[in-house]
Write an enzyme that holds these catalytic residues in place. Sequence first.
Site, mmCIF file in Angstrom:
data_model
loop_
_atom_site.group_PDB
_atom_site.id
_atom_site.type_symbol
_atom_site.label_atom_id
_atom_site.label_comp_id
_atom_site.label_asym_id
_atom_site.label_seq_id
_atom_site.Cartn_x
_atom_site.Cartn_y
_atom_site.Cartn_z
ATOM 1 N N ASP A 1 32.129 10.432 72.060
ATOM 2 C CA ASP A 1 32.186 8.975 71.801
ATOM 3 C C ASP A 1 33.588 8.399 71.556
ATOM 4 O O ASP A 1 33.748 7.177 71.536
ATOM 5 C CB ASP A 1 31.331 8.554 70.584
ATOM 6 C CG ASP A 1 29.857 8.847 70.766
ATOM 7 O OD1 ASP A 1 29.459 9.241 71.886
ATOM 8 O OD2 ASP A 1 29.105 8.690 69.790
ATOM 9 N N TRP B 1 27.271 3.169 79.546
ATOM 10 C CA TRP B 1 28.428 2.879 78.686
ATOM 11 C C TRP B 1 29.670 2.622 79.560
ATOM 12 O O TRP B 1 30.053 1.477 79.782
ATOM 13 C CB TRP B 1 28.625 4.059 77.717
ATOM 14 C CG TRP B 1 29.578 3.821 76.585
ATOM 15 C CD1 TRP B 1 30.515 2.819 76.493
ATOM 16 C CD2 TRP B 1 29.694 4.603 75.388
ATOM 17 N NE1 TRP B 1 31.197 2.934 75.304
ATOM 18 C CE2 TRP B 1 30.716 4.017 74.606
ATOM 19 C CE3 TRP B 1 29.044 5.736 74.892
ATOM 20 C CZ2 TRP B 1 31.111 4.541 73.366
ATOM 21 C CZ3 TRP B 1 29.438 6.247 73.657
ATOM 22 C CH2 TRP B 1 30.446 5.659 72.897
ATOM 23 N N LYS C 1 23.368 18.197 72.052
ATOM 24 C CA LYS C 1 22.782 17.809 70.760
ATOM 25 C C LYS C 1 21.667 18.801 70.409
ATOM 26 O O LYS C 1 20.732 18.997 71.187
ATOM 27 C CB LYS C 1 22.183 16.408 70.876
ATOM 28 C CG LYS C 1 21.470 15.922 69.622
ATOM 29 C CD LYS C 1 22.421 15.469 68.543
ATOM 30 C CE LYS C 1 21.665 15.117 67.254
ATOM 31 N NZ LYS C 1 22.581 14.630 66.196
ATOM 32 N N TRP D 1 20.563 4.286 70.611
ATOM 33 C CA TRP D 1 20.994 5.685 70.635
ATOM 34 C C TRP D 1 20.419 6.528 69.510
ATOM 35 O O TRP D 1 20.641 7.737 69.466
ATOM 36 C CB TRP D 1 22.533 5.756 70.558
ATOM 37 C CG TRP D 1 23.122 4.922 69.432
ATOM 38 C CD1 TRP D 1 23.610 3.658 69.555
ATOM 39 C CD2 TRP D 1 23.255 5.274 68.050
ATOM 40 N NE1 TRP D 1 24.049 3.185 68.330
ATOM 41 C CE2 TRP D 1 23.850 4.163 67.391
ATOM 42 C CE3 TRP D 1 22.951 6.416 67.295
ATOM 43 C CZ2 TRP D 1 24.127 4.171 66.015
ATOM 44 C CZ3 TRP D 1 23.223 6.408 65.926
ATOM 45 C CH2 TRP D 1 23.804 5.291 65.306
ATOM 46 N N TYR E 1 34.579 17.921 66.846
ATOM 47 C CA TYR E 1 34.102 16.586 66.427
ATOM 48 C C TYR E 1 34.516 16.278 64.994
ATOM 49 O O TYR E 1 33.720 16.422 64.065
ATOM 50 C CB TYR E 1 32.562 16.571 66.570
ATOM 51 C CG TYR E 1 31.892 15.221 66.401
ATOM 52 C CD1 TYR E 1 32.307 14.106 67.134
ATOM 53 C CD2 TYR E 1 30.820 15.052 65.523
ATOM 54 C CE1 TYR E 1 31.671 12.883 67.002
ATOM 55 C CE2 TYR E 1 30.175 13.823 65.381
ATOM 56 C CZ TYR E 1 30.610 12.748 66.126
ATOM 57 O OH TYR E 1 29.965 11.530 65.996
ATOM 58 N N SER F 1 27.625 8.385 61.990
ATOM 59 C CA SER F 1 28.390 9.629 62.066
ATOM 60 C C SER F 1 29.825 9.476 61.592
ATOM 61 O O SER F 1 30.702 10.248 61.981
ATOM 62 C CB SER F 1 28.352 10.178 63.499
ATOM 63 O OG SER F 1 27.098 10.788 63.749
ATOM 64 N N ASP G 1 20.186 11.830 64.406
ATOM 65 C CA ASP G 1 21.346 11.036 64.850
ATOM 66 C C ASP G 1 21.862 10.128 63.737
ATOM 67 O O ASP G 1 22.972 9.596 63.833
ATOM 68 C CB ASP G 1 20.946 10.137 66.028
ATOM 69 C CG ASP G 1 20.527 10.938 67.232
ATOM 70 O OD1 ASP G 1 21.252 11.872 67.608
ATOM 71 O OD2 ASP G 1 19.448 10.647 67.789
ATOM 72 N N GLU H 1 18.066 17.949 65.024
ATOM 73 C CA GLU H 1 19.077 17.382 64.122
ATOM 74 C C GLU H 1 19.110 15.871 64.346
ATOM 75 O O GLU H 1 19.114 15.396 65.481
ATOM 76 C CB GLU H 1 20.460 17.999 64.399
ATOM 77 C CG GLU H 1 20.536 19.468 64.003
ATOM 78 C CD GLU H 1 21.941 20.060 64.135
ATOM 79 O OE1 GLU H 1 22.899 19.304 64.388
ATOM 80 O OE2 GLU H 1 22.069 21.285 63.981
ATOM 81 N N ARG I 1 36.181 8.644 62.507
ATOM 82 C CA ARG I 1 35.192 9.001 63.524
ATOM 83 C C ARG I 1 34.064 7.968 63.632
ATOM 84 O O ARG I 1 33.700 7.350 62.649
ATOM 85 C CB ARG I 1 34.596 10.381 63.174
ATOM 86 C CG ARG I 1 33.827 11.015 64.305
ATOM 87 C CD ARG I 1 33.364 12.400 63.917
ATOM 88 N NE ARG I 1 32.300 12.356 62.914
ATOM 89 C CZ ARG I 1 31.869 13.430 62.244
ATOM 90 N NH1 ARG I 1 32.427 14.614 62.455
ATOM 91 N NH2 ARG I 1 30.904 13.325 61.366
ATOM 92 N N ASP I 2 33.530 7.850 64.848
ATOM 93 C CA ASP I 2 32.381 6.976 65.124
ATOM 94 C C ASP I 2 32.701 5.530 64.749
ATOM 95 O O ASP I 2 31.948 4.874 64.035
ATOM 96 C CB ASP I 2 31.150 7.482 64.336
ATOM 97 C CG ASP I 2 29.829 7.081 64.995
ATOM 98 O OD1 ASP I 2 29.846 6.641 66.157
ATOM 99 O OD2 ASP I 2 28.781 7.203 64.335
HETATM 100 C C1 BGC Z 1 26.452 14.220 63.464
HETATM 101 C C2 BGC Z 1 27.034 15.589 63.202
HETATM 102 C C3 BGC Z 1 26.143 16.656 63.814
HETATM 103 C C4 BGC Z 1 25.864 16.345 65.263
HETATM 104 C C5 BGC Z 1 24.876 17.317 65.866
HETATM 105 C C6 BGC Z 1 26.178 14.016 64.927
HETATM 106 O O1 BGC Z 1 25.515 12.820 65.120
HETATM 107 O O2 BGC Z 1 27.311 13.230 62.980
HETATM 108 O O3 BGC Z 1 27.147 15.781 61.821
HETATM 109 O O4 BGC Z 1 26.746 17.906 63.705
HETATM 110 O O5 BGC Z 1 25.340 15.057 65.410
HETATM 111 O O6 BGC Z 1 23.620 17.166 65.316
#
Ligand code: BGC
Length: 395
Positions: A168, A216, A344, A316, A117, A129, A350, A348, A122-123
């Site tokens: 994504d 999606w 995921k 999301w 990733y 992200s 989003d 952590e 990105r994103d």
């Molecule tokens: C984040 C990453 C992270 C991943 C897992 C993504 O949304 O951008 O930095 O490693 O989630 O938590």
Amino acid sequence: MKLSQSAALAFAASALAAPSLTTQEKPRAAAAACASAVTLDGSSNVFKKYKLHPNSFFRKEVEDAVAQMSDSSLAASAKKVADVGTFLWLDTIENISRLEPALQDVPCENILGVVIYDLPGRDCAAKASNGELKVGELAKYKSEYIDKIVPIIKAHSNTAFVLLIEPDSLPNLVTNSDLQTCQNSASGYRDGVAYALKQLNLPNVVMYLDAGHGGWLGWDANLKPGAEELAKAYKAAGSPKQFRGIATNVAGWNQWDLSPGEFSKTSDAKYNSCQNEKTYITTFGAALKTAGMPNHAIIDTGRNGVSGLRKEWGNWCNVKGAGFGIRPTSETGTELADAFVWVKPGGESDGTSDTSAVRYDSFCGKPDAYNPSPEAGQWNQAYFEDLIKNAKPKF
Ligand code: BGC
């Protein structure tokens, strides 16, 4: 501590020779890689043989979280989360350094899940992200990111890997091509994904390419272009042998087989027959087959324990009230679905809820998004505790 593979094996041998240790007391490094090179068969379901590894990086996050808990029954439940197989995200060049330590305790019967990733730009349809590489930095993605991961996987030929390629990215090119940012990212995504698939096509690896989710690419108008976009990347990579299919619901909230689906009463529901992930992987899977691509699937069930939380299907970010979902298993009851996995790492974030942050995305400020939330990837203790309290099945 960095153990070389042979040192880890020697350590393992001595630890295993000590019969007085119970399973729980055994040092984790006791679990060593296989004695010889692993060869995975991309044409079969590797999850029938291998268990998704509970990686040591997530284990540490969970253990640190447990240490902060005063409620002992919650802490007891939380501890169990560390034993659930979860993917390790390599979300920056620097974080490739997490891979080697995470390889030290993978037993022969487990498979290490890794998320690739770091595409340039990105994103592209969101902010939360946005990554370190800018549009145009494809050469850097290749030489400093993919080319640095390849030798580590080669050096650990006795370990099995499941790689999830670039969440994504291609789905954004299918549905968000009206955005300038996604137009700018498009060629880097296409070339980058193909390059990743080609270079990571190693004997001890199986690969799945991200395919968004039912809300999606599951819309009638998106199925065919979606399948063609993914198939193009697969073919551009030379139809790699170790490629198995798609990953869906990554970091998502959709239910596996809820019927009628969560959003089946909305006015536009008639344009989407993929109201749950089961119908999505079946319907999209058929489109993939037509487009000439392997179509088996893994589905992220890490945070989909509770349904009916989102005001809109597209929401999301850190959905409030969510709970951990079905634990990783190959018992999906559906031939096309290789496994339910946790991708995921629950806990952590989003995306940040701080409106002044550069990566603040308005989706993370919606009424159904948890507030306060730290930057994407950062730990949110309160959110983690809710995931445990709301887990289904319970811990
Ligand atoms: C984040 C990453 C992270 C991943 C897992 C993504 O949304 O951008 O930095 O490693 O989630 O938590």
